[in-house]
Design a protein around this motif. Structure first.
Motif, PDB file in Angstrom:
ATOM      1  N   UNK A 150     -22.452 -23.641 -66.345  1.00 22.87           N
ATOM      2  CA  UNK A 150     -23.543 -24.615 -66.339  1.00 22.87           C
ATOM      3  C   UNK A 150     -24.747 -24.063 -65.578  1.00 22.87           C
ATOM      4  N   UNK A 151     -25.860 -23.887 -66.300  1.00 19.52           N
ATOM      5  CA  UNK A 151     -27.110 -23.443 -65.677  1.00 19.52           C
ATOM      6  C   UNK A 151     -27.969 -24.671 -65.361  1.00 19.52           C
ATOM      7  N   UNK A 152     -29.062 -24.458 -64.678  1.00 21.24           N
ATOM      8  CA  UNK A 152     -30.063 -25.478 -64.314  1.00 21.24           C
ATOM      9  C   UNK A 152     -29.606 -26.312 -63.110  1.00 21.24           C
ATOM     10  N   UNK A 153     -30.335 -26.164 -62.027  1.00 17.77           N
ATOM     11  CA  UNK A 153     -29.974 -26.845 -60.781  1.00 17.77           C
ATOM     12  C   UNK A 153     -29.860 -28.360 -60.953  1.00 17.77           C
ATOM     13  N   UNK A 154     -30.777 -28.962 -61.711  1.00 20.20           N
ATOM     14  CA  UNK A 154     -30.724 -30.429 -61.868  1.00 20.20           C
ATOM     15  C   UNK A 154     -29.485 -30.867 -62.644  1.00 20.20           C
ATOM     16  N   UNK A 155     -29.096 -30.073 -63.628  1.00 15.17           N
ATOM     17  CA  UNK A 155     -27.880 -30.402 -64.396  1.00 15.17           C
ATOM     18  C   UNK A 155     -26.642 -30.256 -63.512  1.00 15.17           C
ATOM     19  N   UNK A 156     -26.642 -29.218 -62.687  1.00 12.41           N
ATOM     20  CA  UNK A 156     -25.494 -28.997 -61.789  1.00 12.41           C
ATOM     21  C   UNK A 156     -25.377 -30.149 -60.795  1.00 12.41           C
ATOM     22  N   UNK A 157     -26.514 -30.542 -60.231  1.00 10.93           N
ATOM     23  CA  UNK A 157     -26.510 -31.644 -59.258  1.00 10.93           C
ATOM     24  C   UNK A 157     -26.045 -32.940 -59.918  1.00 10.93           C
ATOM     25  N   UNK A 158     -26.529 -33.200 -61.128  1.00 11.71           N
ATOM     26  CA  UNK A 158     -26.115 -34.426 -61.834  1.00 11.71           C
ATOM     27  C   UNK A 158     -24.603 -34.390 -62.099  1.00 11.71           C
ATOM     28  N   UNK A 179     -29.163 -15.682 -64.606  1.00 17.65           N
ATOM     29  CA  UNK A 179     -30.022 -16.708 -64.029  1.00 17.65           C
ATOM     30  C   UNK A 179     -29.164 -17.537 -63.085  1.00 17.65           C
ATOM     31  N   UNK A 180     -29.740 -17.877 -61.950  1.00 18.44           N
ATOM     32  CA  UNK A 180     -29.010 -18.689 -60.970  1.00 18.44           C
ATOM     33  C   UNK A 180     -29.857 -19.899 -60.605  1.00 18.44           C
ATOM     34  N   UNK A 181     -29.238 -20.979 -60.132  1.00 12.33           N
ATOM     35  CA  UNK A 181     -27.808 -21.158 -59.947  1.00 12.33           C
ATOM     36  C   UNK A 181     -27.084 -21.383 -61.276  1.00 12.33           C
ATOM     37  N   UNK A 182     -25.800 -21.049 -61.247  1.00 19.81           N
ATOM     38  CA  UNK A 182     -24.937 -21.307 -62.402  1.00 19.81           C
ATOM     39  C   UNK A 182     -23.564 -21.730 -61.858  1.00 19.81           C
ATOM     40  N   UNK A 183     -23.097 -22.863 -62.345  1.00 15.91           N
ATOM     41  CA  UNK A 183     -21.804 -23.364 -61.886  1.00 15.91           C
ATOM     42  C   UNK A 183     -20.732 -23.040 -62.920  1.00 15.91           C
ATOM     43  N   UNK A 184     -19.729 -22.310 -62.484  1.00 18.04           N
ATOM     44  CA  UNK A 184     -18.588 -22.000 -63.356  1.00 18.04           C
ATOM     45  C   UNK A 184     -17.535 -23.087 -63.132  1.00 18.04           C
ATOM     46  N   UNK A 185     -17.166 -23.751 -64.218  1.00 12.08           N
ATOM     47  CA  UNK A 185     -16.222 -24.867 -64.112  1.00 12.08           C
ATOM     48  C   UNK A 185     -15.003 -24.560 -64.983  1.00 12.08           C
ATOM     49  N   UNK A 186     -13.829 -24.598 -64.367  1.00 12.88           N
ATOM     50  CA  UNK A 186     -12.589 -24.400 -65.135  1.00 12.88           C
ATOM     51  C   UNK A 186     -11.911 -25.752 -65.267  1.00 12.88           C
ATOM     52  N   UNK A 187     -11.738 -26.181 -66.522  1.00 15.87           N
ATOM     53  CA  UNK A 187     -11.141 -27.492 -66.760  1.00 15.87           C
ATOM     54  C   UNK A 187     -10.238 -27.389 -67.973  1.00 15.87           C
ATOM     55  N   UNK A 188      -8.981 -27.760 -67.811  1.00 13.27           N
ATOM     56  CA  UNK A 188      -8.010 -27.703 -68.918  1.00 13.27           C
ATOM     57  C   UNK A 188      -8.050 -26.350 -69.628  1.00 13.27           C
ATOM     58  N   UNK A 189      -8.014 -25.268 -68.852  1.00  9.02           N
ATOM     59  CA  UNK A 189      -8.030 -23.900 -69.388  1.00  9.02           C
ATOM     60  C   UNK A 189      -9.322 -23.538 -70.125  1.00  9.02           C
ATOM     61  N   UNK A 190     -10.330 -24.367 -69.989  1.00  4.08           N
ATOM     62  CA  UNK A 190     -11.621 -24.075 -70.622  1.00  4.08           C
ATOM     63  C   UNK A 190     -12.631 -23.755 -69.536  1.00  4.08           C
ATOM     64  N   UNK A 191     -13.471 -22.743 -69.794  1.00  3.15           N
ATOM     65  CA  UNK A 191     -14.468 -22.374 -68.790  1.00  3.15           C
ATOM     66  C   UNK A 191     -15.860 -22.737 -69.293  1.00  3.15           C
TER      67      UNK A 191
END
Ligand SMILES: N[C@@H](CCC(=O)N[C@@H](CS)C(=O)NCC(=O)O)C(=O)O
Length: 118
Positions: free
Chosen positions: A103-111, A88-100
């Motif tokens: 994040x799905x849902x356009x509104x959550x990504x924008x927030x 499902x798209x969009x999905x944001x892949x976030x790498x932070x402190x070696x953790x991946x």
């Protein structure tokens, strides 16, 4: 149906190009910090998906160089399904402190992007 979807997709892209949002301005150092932070994120997306266009437009407004990955083609399609959990798209892949985080849902990504970069 496929042809209609193609036509609607082209219309979305044309309108998006015509009414392209303006990017916010930052001073050089601040922009460098933002660019470095965004380097840890990738947007898995379809080019003409309206929810993806919404996120891309927001990234443009925030003036962040968000890397996009076409989730219709290899290896990103498989990666999204296997690591993100669903196709499902969009999905944001976030790498932070070696953790991946996927994040799905356009509104959550924008927030999330607003919280980090607005
Ligand atoms: N509520 C979701 C809707 C996302 C959505 O429906 N995406 C469609 C593409 S436009 C999708 O991924 N469909 C699955 C597929 O085509 O396999 C959002 O706002 O992100």
């Amino acid at each position: 149906m496929k042809a209609l979807r193609w036509i609607v997709g082209r219309i979305i892209l044309i309108l998006n190009a015509i009414f392209s949002p303006r990017g916010m301005q930052r001073d050089t150092l601040e922009q460098q910090a933002v660019d470095a932070a965004v380097a840890n994120m990738q947007l898995y997306q379809f080019e003409t998906c309206p929810f993806c266009v919404k996120v891309r437009r927001h990234a443009k407004r925030l003036n962040i160089p968000l890397v996009t990955r076409d989730a219709k083609v290899a290896p990103w399609d498989k990666e999204l399904l296997e690591q993100g959990g669903k196709r499902k798209v969009p999905c944001l892949r976030i790498v932070e402190n070696d953790q991946i985080t996927w994040m799905y849902e356009s509104n959550d990504i924008i927030a999330y992007l607003d919280k980090r970069f607005a």
